[in-house]
Design an enzyme around this catalytic site. Structure first.
Site, short mmCIF file in Angstrom:
data_model
loop_
_atom_site.label_atom_id
_atom_site.label_comp_id
_atom_site.label_asym_id
_atom_site.label_seq_id
_atom_site.Cartn_x
_atom_site.Cartn_y
_atom_site.Cartn_z
N ASP A 335 45.01 34.68 52.40
CA ASP A 335 45.57 35.87 51.68
C ASP A 335 44.43 36.67 51.36
O ASP A 335 43.19 36.19 51.10
CB ASP A 335 46.52 35.30 50.69
CG ASP A 335 47.76 34.61 51.11
OD1 ASP A 335 48.11 35.04 52.12
OD2 ASP A 335 48.32 33.67 50.43
N ASP A 628 50.96 31.01 48.75
CA ASP A 628 51.77 30.75 47.50
C ASP A 628 53.07 30.88 47.25
O ASP A 628 53.59 30.36 46.17
CB ASP A 628 51.06 31.79 46.47
CG ASP A 628 51.15 33.27 46.65
OD1 ASP A 628 51.78 33.32 47.83
OD2 ASP A 628 50.53 33.99 46.19
N ASP A 632 55.87 30.52 52.30
CA ASP A 632 54.78 29.92 53.13
C ASP A 632 54.58 28.68 53.13
O ASP A 632 53.65 28.09 53.88
CB ASP A 632 53.49 30.33 51.91
CG ASP A 632 53.15 31.90 51.77
OD1 ASP A 632 53.42 32.54 52.90
OD2 ASP A 632 52.64 32.37 50.66
#
Length: 926
Positions: A335, A628, A632
């Site tokens: 990310d 997170d 996911d």
């Protein structure tokens, strides 16, 4: 974990009764408990934990140490010795088995405790109402009567009845159903099983969407999950791939040893003319000499040490096997926000029809467009910003509240919740969020915020500079799009804010009805600076042959700018949006990922993460994937190493992940990979060290057998056992703590299929280090014998003139093997680099291990009780001086070998690689 108090406190409660009755029975209220009352209830009810059932007992763990293949091999040797009447040898081998079992048992328990201790790094948290305020506490402190505050991504830690709100809940832990179900405070079910009651939520389940408050009616073993746990009878620990490999090697060693011993007994009797007793002694020695007793426990301990060191660095690894996987990771999918950046959002610019505004400046605060933007930022928000409490919420939403407050907007939570009529949570696919709010007159208004490309198509008008409403023309849309791109190219995160007045007083029934015909209020540009340490971490990854791919929900230009700033991309990357990825076939995606192109996946959904992880794994890559959010979790489970965020991540993501970053920092991933490589390297080092002793242990037996007994046995079985058990283990443990070699992060990742025990390692151990140590040990043996006047075939048994000389000679063999072992330990510290480059004396634990080894050898050689037990004799200073060069010869020979290897590799790298005929560079796919 502490056991829950067994007694059921108070009368049994019906959680489905009328809420007023339930509050009465629980002696609770909608305003929660006081801290003092909660502490009293905690003492009475016990902590909110599950008692561990079915855990392997210490007796079963200890029994396993007597039945693994290497232990069975020693049992066979003891039985063989006992069968022919060599009782002292048989007893000694049994003692060795006992010592090994105790050591291995202690190390396995230590490893198990190391993993369990990690729970302290990531205690499950819960938000409860205490003393009238929302408080974040450890979940173990939740008691009946507490009011839980549940939000999207939370792991529910107790059985509770909803007081207000509605949430989607994943009940798969209890029911096995994978689809989330809706639970609401407004639903009342009577006469149904508890698991089906729509106003109840249960411990162990997860909130996937929505917000609610609930009053706890059961904790710990009294929850539905606790009752299921009470039925559990057995829990088995999964064997890691590394442990599986080593166990297979152990069985192979055992099989080879048994076959060799069985083949050499007739060979020794018929070919060498040995007596049956001597042949059995030979076979027993052969079996014992082939057993690397410390192999299994030392590997387990090394992995456990690696797990603890990673935890100290901020990477909590949830199972031992992940340490070895980290060492072979070759792709990191990361990310952007919070992982590459500081996750400290700050609104730097608000663009409206009246121009660009700095929310921190005083000028322009009377602008009506800014006032409308500030109102929308405060209303369409779930964060909490208060002076008396710590700020709670997503960093982006907190930044919006700070900016709204700076513009004079009231951002109190109570007022926002009082006027809110409907909430449509942020949808990672739609990339937007909206609320329906009432003003003080009761008039309803929709507030929305989201990615500009997701929100702008829903806008038909814009709030003008004169305070009026004007149509959003194609020309103006193009201007807004250009402005978004310009800000994104500066690395700023962009959000659009919009609203719509509703004509009626009834909130829209669904999202599509609410999020249409919106009026654009403005664009918000936020800054989230890259972490200072990430650039160096990325450089290390590139040097280690690890590819870094950014997968983010942010704007493509923003992600590309940040990736360029920290060195992930060194040219112009290919930016693939979520829509473009959806249109790609599997073949196109495979081709894109296989190419050398630098990639940034922008505006990506969690489903895109899962698809990318699948494609990379199918191509043979070992993938680390960060995440997170609730959505996911499939990608985190599918990746080889799922990496969840410890600070910003949800409970669901942390549970699905293999590793949790306590600090949410990309640099910690790199540190974990480096530590994983180091642990794997160290395992190979002490495997090489242990295997190198096989040759010098077997050589005296072969000399004895091949000479037909003309050469007396250079090392007795008892002395061999003392060498194996007493002097080998501590240096092996010290090698497991060796620091990283220079150039560790300049090597390419090892292949997934690569075995921990390779042919070059065995050749180095058995035929190089082992042969040198064996020659030195036998040289010392013959030196003492010949100095004492021995000739080939002379008797050396008890009562003969040469018996004392023979005892000194076997002792010399023993001490020569110890001296060679010291050289082997220093040589095994590095596989390619010179010892000087890592520091000759840098491993203090190894120095202490060698000191202990020498002290133990001194006891064996010079203490009379040990002399009579093991058949040793005191060595003279001249004999000790003869062995002084042994460690330097073994280490020096290997140092020369490594120098030649480095020189050969340097010449190979220096040789120019001529391009193949017709070869062209691959085009970048766009």
């Amino acid at each position: 974990m502490t056991d829950l108090v067994e007694a059921e406190p108070g009368p049994r409660i019906d959680p489905t009764e009328r809420i007023e009755l339930l509050l009465r029975d629980l002696r609770g209220s909608r305003g929660g408990l006081t801290t003092r009352e909660a502490e009293r209830r905690r003492i009475h009810h016990g902590p909110n934990t599950l008692r561990r059932r079915g855990r392997r007992t210490w007796r079963r763990d200890l029994a396993r140490q007597f039945t693994h293949p290497l232990a069975l091999l020693l049992w066979a040797a003891a039985g063989l010795a006992g069968a022919v009447g060599i009782v002292p040898v048989a007893v000694a081998i049994v003692v060795v088995i006992m010592i090994n079992a105790a050591f291995a048992f202690a190390q396995e328990r230590h490893a198990e405790q190391a993993v369990e201790a990690l729970a302290a790094y990531l205690p499950m948290r819960a938000r409860v109402v205490r003393d009238g305020a929302i408080t974040d506490i450890e979940a173990t402190g939740v008691v009946p009567g507490d009011v839980l505050v549940i939000a999207e991504g939370d792991r529910i830690c107790a059985d509770a009845r909803l007081l207000d709100g509605g949430i989607e809940v994943d009940l798969s832990e209890l029911t096995g159903e994978s689809m989330p179900v809706y639970r609401s405070a407004d639903a009342v079910d009577v006469g149904v099983p508890l698991a089906q009651a729509r106003e109840l939520v249960f411990s162990g389940t997860s909130c996937t969407e929505g917000e609610a408050r609930a009053i706890v009616f059961a904790t710990g073993m009294h929850t539905e999950l606790g009752r299921i746990a009470a039925l559990s009878e057995r829990v088995e620990r999964d064997e890691s791939p590394l442990e599986h490999q080593v166990r297979r090697v152990a069985w192979l060693i055992a099989l080879i040893s048994v076959l060799l011993a069985a083949a050499f007994i007739p060979l020794a009797m018929l070919g060498a003319g040995l007596s049956p007793i001597n042949s059995v002694v030979f076979a027993v020695g052969l079996l014992v000499g082939n057993v690397p007793e410390g192999l299994l426990p030392v590997i387990t301990l090394a992995l456990a040490i690696g797990v603890r060191e990673l935890a100290r660095r901020g990477a909590v690894v949830k199972r031992l096997s992940a340490v070895e996987t980290l060492g072979s990771t070759d792709v990191i999918c990361t990310d952007k926000t919070g992982t590459l950046t500081e996750n400290r959002m700050r609104v730097v610019t608000i663009d409206t029809a009246t121009g660009a505004h700095d929310p921190g400046a005083t000028a322009g605060k009377d602008d009506p467009t800014l006032a409308r933007v500030a109102a929308a930022m405060a209303a369409c928000n779930n964060a909490r910003l208060a002076d008396a409490e710590p700020a709670v919420g997503d960093p982006t939403e907190l930044a919006l509240l700070v900016a709204a407050s700076a513009l004079g907007q009231h951002v109190g939570t109570d007022e926002r919740e009082r006027f809110r009529q409907r909430l449509f949570h942020f949808d990672p696919v739609r990339k937007r969020m909206s609320t329906v709010d009432a003003d003080r007159t009761g008039r309803l208004r929709v507030h929305a915020k989201g990615a500009p490309e997701a929100l702008l198509p829903l806008c038909t008008a814009e709030f003008g500079s004169d305070g009026g409403i004007r149509p959003l023309s194609p020309h103006r849309r193009a201007q807004v799009a250009e402005l978004v791109d310009a800000r994104a190219e500066q690395g700023l995160r962009m959000l659009a804010v919009a609203e719509r007045d509703l004509t009626g007083r009834t909130a829209p029934g669904n999202r599509e009805e609410a999020e249409r015909d919106l009026m654009l209020l403005g664009l918000i540009a936020m800054e989230d600076p890259p972490r200072a340490e990430v650039a160096e971490a990325v450089r290390l990854c590139h040097g280690a042959g690890i590819r870094v791919i950014v997968i983010t929900g942010d704007h493509g230009l923003t992600a590309a700018a940040v990736a360029g700033q920290i060195g992930i991309t060194r040219g112009t990357p290919v930016v693939v949006t979520g829509a473009e990825l959806d249109r790609m076939s599997e073949a196109d995606l495979d081709e894109l990922l296989a190419g050398p192109t630098e990639l940034v996946f922008a505006r990506s959904s969690p489903e895109a993460k899962l698809r990318i992880a699948d494609a990379l794994r199918a191509a043979g890559h070992v993938v680390a994937m960060t995440g997170d959010g609730v959505n996911d979790s499939p990608a985190l489970r599918r990746a080889d190493i799922g990496v969840a965020m410890g600070r910003s991540g949800t409970d669901v993501a942390r549970e699905a992940a293999t590793m949790v970053l306590v600090d949410d920092n990309f640099a910690t991933i790199t540190a974990a990979i480096q530590a994983g490589r180091r642990v794997y390297d160290n395992i190979r080092k002490f495997i090489c060290y242990i295997f190198a002793h096989t040759t010098p242990e077997v050589t005296p037996l072969l000399v004895f057998a091949l000479s037909g007994g003309a050469v007396p046995l250079p090392l007795t079985v008892m002395q061999l056992l003392a060498f194996d058990v007493g002097t080998e283990t501590l240096p092996a443990l010290a090698l497991g703590r060796e620091a990283a070699e220079p150039g560790l992060m300049r090597r390419p990742p090892r292949k997934r299929s690569e075995s921990v025990i390779r042919t070059p390692m065995l050749l180095r151990a058995w035929l190089f280090l082992g042969v040198i140590a064996a020659i030195l040990a036998m040289t010392g043996f013959f030196f003492v014998l010949i100095q004492g006047g021995w000739h080939l075939g002379d008797p050396t048994g008890p009562g003969t003139p040469l018996h004392h000389t023979y005892q000194q000679a076997t002792t010399m063999t023993f001490f020569g093997m110890v001296a060679g072992q010291i050289g082997t330990a220093f040589a095994a510290r590095t596989d390619r680099a010179s010892l000087r480059s890592i520091g000759v004396l840098s491993n203090r634990l190894l120095l202490w291990g060698i000191a202990f080894e020498l002290a133990l050898a001194g006891v064996i050689i010079y203490v009379p009780a040990m002399q009579s037990l093991l058949g040793t004799a005191a060595l003279t200073p001249a004999m000790l001086a003869f062995t002084l060069p042994y460690p330097f010869i073994v280490w020096g020979a290997d140092e020369l070998r490594r120098w030649l290897l480095r020189r050969h590799e340097g010449h190979t790298r220096a040789s120019p690689q001529r391009p193949r005929l017709g070869e062209r560079p691959r085009r970048r796919r766009r």
